[in-house]
Design an enzyme around this catalytic site. Structure first.
Site, short mmCIF file in Angstrom:
data_model
loop_
_atom_site.label_atom_id
_atom_site.label_comp_id
_atom_site.label_asym_id
_atom_site.label_seq_id
_atom_site.Cartn_x
_atom_site.Cartn_y
_atom_site.Cartn_z
N ALA A 1 0.87 -1.18 0.00
CA ALA A 1 0.00 0.00 0.00
C ALA A 1 0.90 1.23 0.00
O ALA A 1 2.06 1.16 0.44
CB ALA A 1 -0.89 -0.02 1.23
N GLY B 1 0.49 -4.97 0.88
CA GLY B 1 -0.75 -5.01 0.08
C GLY B 1 -0.55 -5.64 -1.28
O GLY B 1 -1.50 -6.17 -1.87
N1 CO8 Z 1 4.58 3.16 -0.83
C1 CO8 Z 1 4.98 4.32 -1.42
N2 CO8 Z 1 6.10 4.43 -2.16
C2 CO8 Z 1 6.85 3.32 -2.33
C3 CO8 Z 1 6.49 2.09 -1.76
C4 CO8 Z 1 5.29 2.03 -0.97
N3 CO8 Z 1 4.85 0.89 -0.41
N4 CO8 Z 1 7.44 1.17 -2.08
C5 CO8 Z 1 8.34 1.81 -2.84
N5 CO8 Z 1 7.99 3.11 -3.00
C6 CO8 Z 1 8.70 4.16 -3.74
C7 CO8 Z 1 9.94 4.62 -3.00
O1 CO8 Z 1 9.62 5.58 -2.01
C8 CO8 Z 1 10.77 5.19 -4.14
O2 CO8 Z 1 10.28 6.45 -4.47
P1 CO8 Z 1 11.30 7.70 -4.70
O3 CO8 Z 1 12.12 7.25 -5.89
O4 CO8 Z 1 10.42 8.85 -4.98
O5 CO8 Z 1 12.12 7.81 -3.46
C9 CO8 Z 1 10.44 4.27 -5.31
O6 CO8 Z 1 9.21 3.62 -4.95
C10 CO8 Z 1 11.49 3.21 -5.53
O7 CO8 Z 1 11.69 2.54 -4.30
P2 CO8 Z 1 13.13 2.32 -3.65
O8 CO8 Z 1 14.05 3.42 -4.02
O9 CO8 Z 1 12.93 2.06 -2.18
O10 CO8 Z 1 13.56 0.98 -4.42
P3 CO8 Z 1 14.56 -0.15 -3.89
O11 CO8 Z 1 14.78 -1.03 -5.07
O12 CO8 Z 1 15.72 0.44 -3.20
O13 CO8 Z 1 13.74 -0.95 -2.76
C11 CO8 Z 1 11.76 -2.05 -1.87
C12 CO8 Z 1 12.57 -1.67 -3.14
C13 CO8 Z 1 12.54 -3.06 -1.04
C14 CO8 Z 1 10.47 -2.67 -2.37
C15 CO8 Z 1 11.49 -0.78 -1.02
O14 CO8 Z 1 10.95 0.23 -1.88
C16 CO8 Z 1 10.51 -0.98 0.09
O15 CO8 Z 1 10.88 -1.52 1.14
N6 CO8 Z 1 9.25 -0.53 -0.07
C17 CO8 Z 1 8.23 -0.58 0.95
C18 CO8 Z 1 7.70 -1.99 1.14
C19 CO8 Z 1 6.66 -2.03 2.26
O16 CO8 Z 1 6.93 -1.71 3.39
N7 CO8 Z 1 5.43 -2.41 1.91
C20 CO8 Z 1 4.33 -2.47 2.85
C21 CO8 Z 1 3.55 -1.19 2.82
S1 CO8 Z 1 2.23 -1.15 4.03
C22 CO8 Z 1 1.02 -2.13 3.34
O17 CO8 Z 1 1.16 -2.64 2.26
C23 CO8 Z 1 -0.23 -2.30 4.13
C24 CO8 Z 1 -1.31 -2.98 3.29
C25 CO8 Z 1 -2.57 -3.13 4.07
C26 CO8 Z 1 -3.56 -2.03 3.76
C27 CO8 Z 1 -4.91 -2.51 4.19
C28 CO8 Z 1 -5.80 -1.41 4.67
C29 CO8 Z 1 -7.08 -1.99 5.26
#
Ligand code: CO8
Length: 258
Positions: free
Chosen positions: A65, A109
Site C-alpha cells: 500500500a 498489500g
Molecule cells: N509506498 C509508497 N512508495 C513506495 C512504496 C510504498 N509501499 N514502495 C516503494 N515506494 C517508492 C519509494 O519511495 C521510491 O520512491 P522515490 O524514488 O520517490 O524515493 C520508489 O518507490 C522506488 O523505491 P526504492 O528506491 O525504495 O527501491 P529499492 O529497489 O531500493 O527498494 C523495496 C525496493 C525493497 C520494495 C522498497 O521500496 C521498500 O521496502 N518498499 C516498501 C515496502 C513495504 O513496506 N510495503 C508495505 C507497505 S504497508 C502495506 O502494504 C499495508 C497494506 C494493508 C492495507 C490494508 C488497509 C485496510
C-alpha cells in the site's frame, strides 16, 4: 475507459490488467485500487472476457500500500474511510477466474492483492513479503489471514513477525504460488494458462472458483455438500451436454456458456 494508474488490454477472451505506477513500484493508493476494481468489474461483466490476468512490472508486482498516502492518517481517518475495505470486497466479488502474474516485489498489500487472485504464477525473480511490521503496523488486507491459509501458521508467523521476504522457490515449495517460470517467460506462460481457462465453459470455471473458495469458509462436510449440489446443477447446462458429447465423439468441445 481511460485509466491513470493501470493499463488494460483485452484480447482473445483474456483481460490483462497491468498495475502502472512505476515511480512508486506500483504502490497501491486509492486511485489505483479504485481503477483496478472498476477494470475487474468491467471484465467480469464483459462477454469478451473469460479469464483475467493481473500483473505489474518486471521490478514490482506491487511494493505494498502507498506509505505516503497512509503516513499521516489517524485511527479515525482509517476507520471513517474504511480504508481499502470497500475495494477488497469488490475484488472478492469477481466471479471470473483471475491469475496474478508476479515478477519482482509483491510486498504488503501487493502480496495481499496477489493472494486475492485465484492463483499466482511467479517469475523466478519474485519476492513476497509482509513487511508492515517494519512500519509499526500489521498486514490489513489478508496478510495474516490468507497467507496463513496458503502457507500455514509457522511461515505466516515468520513472514509477519520478521518482515523477511520469501523468494520464488520458497513460495513454490510452501504453496503460495502454483508455478515459477523464468522472468522472460512470465507473460507467455500466464497467457497460455489464461487461454486454457478461457477455452472451458465459463459456467463451469466460475463454479469451480466458487467451490474452491468455499473450502476456506466452511466445514468439510458443508463444503462437500456445496460442491456436490453445484456439480449436479451443472447438468442443467448445455455445456455439460456438449463437453461429454465431445469426449465421446473424440473432438474438441465448443462451449457456449449456456
Ligand atoms: N509506498 C509508497 N512508495 C513506495 C512504496 C510504498 N509501499 N514502495 C516503494 N515506494 C517508492 C519509494 O519511495 C521510491 O520512491 P522515490 O524514488 O520517490 O524515493 C520508489 O518507490 C522506488 O523505491 P526504492 O528506491 O525504495 O527501491 P529499492 O529497489 O531500493 O527498494 C523495496 C525496493 C525493497 C520494495 C522498497 O521500496 C521498500 O521496502 N518498499 C516498501 C515496502 C513495504 O513496506 N510495503 C508495505 C507497505 S504497508 C502495506 O502494504 C499495508 C497494506 C494493508 C492495507 C490494508 C488497509 C485496510
Amino acid at each position: 475507459m481511460a485509466y491513470e494508474t493501470i493499463i488494460v488490454d483485452t484480447a482473445d477472451d483474456v483481460a490483462t490488467i497491468r498495475l502502472n505506477r512505476p515511480d512508486a513500484l506500483n504502490a497501491l493508493n486509492q486511485m489505483l485500487l479504485n481503477e483496478l476494481c472498476t477494470a475487474l468489474e468491467e471484465a467480469d461483466a464483459s462477454d469478451k472476457v473469460r479469464c483475467i490476468v493481473v500483473t505489474g512490472s518486471e521490478k514490482a508486482f506491487a511494493a505494498g500500500a502507498d506509505i505516503t498516502e497512509m503516513a499521516d492518517k489517524s485511527y479515525v481517518d482509517m476507520t471513517a474511510q474504511a480504508y481499502f475495505q470497500n475495494q477488497s470486497r469488490r475484488i472478492e466479488q469477481i466471479r471470473k477466474p483471475i491469475i496474478a502474474a508476479v515478477s519482482g516485489y509483491a510486498l504488503g498489500g501487493g502480496c495481499e492483492l496477489a493472494m486475492m487472485c485465484d492463483f499466482i504464477i511467479a517469475s523466478d525473480t519474485a519476492k513476497f513479503g509482509q513487511p508492515e511490521i517494519n512500519l509499526g503496523v500489521i498486514a490489513g488486507m489478508g496478510g495474516t489471514q490468507r497467507l496463513a491459509r496458503y502457507v500455514g501458521k509457522s511461515k505466516a508467523m515468520d513472514m509477519n513477525l520478521t518482515g523477511r521476504f520469501m523468494d520464488a522457490e520458497e513460495a513454490l515449495s510452501s504453496g503460495l504460488v502454483s508455478r515459477v517460470v523464468p522472468a522472460k517467460k512470465l507473460m507467455e506462460e500466464t497467457q497460455s494458462a489464461a487461454q486454457k481457462i478461457a477455452a472451458k465453459s465459463l459456467l463451469a470455471s466460475m463454479a469451480a472458483k466458487d467451490a474452491v473458495n468455499r473450502a476456506f469458509e466452511t466445514t468439510l462436510a458443508e463444503g462437500l455438500n456445496y460442491e456436490r449440489r453445484t456439480f449436479y446443477g451443472l447438468f442443467a447446462t448445455q455445456d455439460q451436454k456438449e463437453g461429454m458429447a465431445a469426449f465421446q465423439e473424440k473432438r474438441e468441445a465448443q462451449f457456449r456458456d449456456k
